[in-house]
Design a protein around this motif. Structure first.
Motif, PDB file in Angstrom:
ATOM      1  N   GLY A  90      26.574  52.051  11.711  1.00 29.28           N
ATOM      2  CA  GLY A  90      27.945  51.590  11.915  1.00 29.28           C
ATOM      3  C   GLY A  90      28.395  51.592  13.361  1.00 29.28           C
ATOM      4  N   ASN A  91      27.636  52.229  14.258  1.00 27.63           N
ATOM      5  CA  ASN A  91      27.990  52.203  15.677  1.00 27.63           C
ATOM      6  C   ASN A  91      27.609  50.890  16.344  1.00 27.63           C
ATOM      7  N   LEU A  92      26.855  50.054  15.631  1.00 22.41           N
ATOM      8  CA  LEU A  92      26.454  48.759  16.163  1.00 22.41           C
ATOM      9  C   LEU A  92      27.423  47.680  15.706  1.00 22.41           C
ATOM     10  N   LEU A  93      27.692  46.729  16.575  1.00 23.25           N
ATOM     11  CA  LEU A  93      28.484  45.565  16.190  1.00 23.25           C
ATOM     12  C   LEU A  93      27.701  44.725  15.187  1.00 23.25           C
ATOM     13  N   PRO A  94      28.371  43.883  14.388  1.00 23.48           N
ATOM     14  CA  PRO A  94      27.661  43.122  13.359  1.00 23.48           C
ATOM     15  C   PRO A  94      26.454  42.341  13.877  1.00 23.48           C
ATOM     16  N   ALA A  95      26.603  41.663  15.014  1.00 24.09           N
ATOM     17  CA  ALA A  95      25.470  40.912  15.567  1.00 24.09           C
ATOM     18  C   ALA A  95      24.345  41.844  15.985  1.00 24.09           C
ATOM     19  N   GLU A  96      24.705  43.015  16.518  1.00 24.71           N
ATOM     20  CA  GLU A  96      23.691  44.003  16.896  1.00 24.71           C
ATOM     21  C   GLU A  96      22.977  44.562  15.676  1.00 24.71           C
ATOM     22  N   ARG A  97      23.725  44.765  14.594  1.00 24.97           N
ATOM     23  CA  ARG A  97      23.108  45.244  13.354  1.00 24.97           C
ATOM     24  C   ARG A  97      22.092  44.239  12.830  1.00 24.97           C
ATOM     25  N   ALA A  98      22.436  42.962  12.902  1.00 22.55           N
ATOM     26  CA  ALA A  98      21.533  41.922  12.414  1.00 22.55           C
ATOM     27  C   ALA A  98      20.226  41.918  13.197  1.00 22.55           C
ATOM     28  N   VAL A  99      20.334  42.027  14.519  1.00 14.86           N
ATOM     29  CA  VAL A  99      19.135  42.061  15.366  1.00 14.86           C
ATOM     30  C   VAL A  99      18.305  43.305  15.057  1.00 14.86           C
ATOM     31  N   PHE A 100      18.980  44.449  14.961  1.00  9.49           N
ATOM     32  CA  PHE A 100      18.287  45.715  14.717  1.00  9.49           C
ATOM     33  C   PHE A 100      17.555  45.695  13.378  1.00  9.49           C
ATOM     34  N   LEU A 101      18.240  45.295  12.309  1.00 15.75           N
ATOM     35  CA  LEU A 101      17.629  45.301  10.988  1.00 15.75           C
ATOM     36  C   LEU A 101      16.464  44.309  10.898  1.00 15.75           C
ATOM     37  N   SER A 102      16.596  43.157  11.562  1.00 11.76           N
ATOM     38  CA  SER A 102      15.497  42.179  11.567  1.00 11.76           C
ATOM     39  C   SER A 102      14.287  42.722  12.317  1.00 11.76           C
TER      40      SER A 102
END
Length: 325
Positions: free
Chosen positions: A167-179
């Motif tokens: 949750g500390n990541l912005l939505p776009a950052e979460r998408a990159v991280f999870l991918s």
């Protein structure tokens, strides 16, 4: 007894360079921001441990309750030979997973990944005493910058990302991280993800603005870090701690609000930064989730959600997912 092994993937100047880039980028932006990873020097880490014991701060207790109740189910569903933990810290909650997999008879190795070499060293040396047959290989790495999971581990592996840190990541950052994380996993591997859930805003705000003022001190500690490392002239007492619930984004923002017109010099960057009275500096977002959002974001990154657990009060979610295809 198995020896603890440590691998350093960060160059010696990584933190100094990253701090300079973040401070210059964040304090010259409009609105101003600093990333939350700079809270965690030794004092910041002590303060956060204190926060997790506060009555208002429920996430740590809620996640521990799920792990206590569900570790056996997690072990049975994954049959993991290796546990890889991102942001492992003290590895305290991980012991539930290790115990569950050890009881199942599959556990062979544990790979904690953290930016703090001292935390890895301390936790790793303790774990090899507690689990004499377990191979423990710590990795010093900043997974938010580069996801370098060790490949010489036994599969199937379980990657644990606990504590609601996603949750500390912005939505776009979460998408990159999870991918990026999906690309590191093979068929049969699993991801165990901790996410704090949407709830009464009053409960959420209290968790980030406790009555004892510990979170306020923790928030201001980022200014102390910048002062020490870059010779800056921040006066932490010239800022007020703010915890704000953004209902549209469904996240908590922690901010520091300037009490007055002031200028801060940062000689380490040859930079001067002006704050107007009432101007706010964002230091953290902490997104809160609903199951539907977790499932949607995992699916977009190539994961299938297979299990979903919450604590009895529905405050925190723990999801188990596997790579698709």
């Amino acid at each position: 007894m198995t020896a603890f092994e440590l691998t350093r993937l960060l160059p010696a100047d990584h933190f100094a360079r990253a701090l300079r880039e973040d401070v210059r980028g964040g304090l010259t932006a409009d609105p101003k921001w600093l990333p939350p990873k700079w809270f965690y020097d030794s004092r910041g880490s002590e303060l956060f441990e204190e926060i997790t014991r506060l009555p208002e701060y429920y996430p740590t207790r809620a996640e521990r309750a799920i792990l206590t109740a569900r570790a056996g189910e997690i072990a049975a569903a994954t049959a993991a030979r290796t546990v890889v933990e991102l942001g492992s810290g003290s590895s305290e909650k991980t012991r539930f997973l290790l115990d569950g997999l050890h009881a199942l008879g599959t556990l062979e190795s544990y790979v904690p990944v953290d930016v703090s070499e001292s935390a890895l060293q301390e936790a790793g040396e303790q774990l090899v005493k507690e689990y004499p047959e377990l191979s423990v290989h710590g990795v010093v790495s900043d997974f938010t910058a580069s996801l370098d999971l060790p490949h010489a581990v036994n599969s199937p592996k379980l990657v644990a990302f606990l504590g609601g840190t996603l949750g500390n990541l912005l939505p776009a950052e979460r998408a990159v991280f999870l991918s990026a994380l999906r690309a590191e996993l093979a068929p049969g591997d699993s991801l165990l993800l901790g996410t704090d859930l949407v709830k009464d805003p009053a409960v959420l705000v209290a968790a980030y603005d406790d009555s004892a003022g510990v979170t306020a001190e923790f928030n201001k500690n980022v200014l102390t870090v910048v002062n020490r490392e870059l010779d800056a002239t921040f006066d932490p007492e010239a800022f007020d701690h703010v915890a704000h619930w953004d209902a549209e984004q469904e996240w908590i923002e922690m901010r520091l609000r300037s009490r007055e017109d002031q200028s801060v010099k940062i000689p380490g960057l040859d930079l001067a930064v002006h704050f107007a009275a009432g101007e706010e500096l964002r230091t953290e977002i902490s997104a809160k989730f609903r199951r539907e959002r977790v499932e949607r974001e995992l699916s977009a990154a190539g994961f299938a959600l297979t299990h979903w657990w919450t604590d009895p009060e529905g405050r925190f979610g723990l999801s188990l997912a596997q790579p698709i295809g």
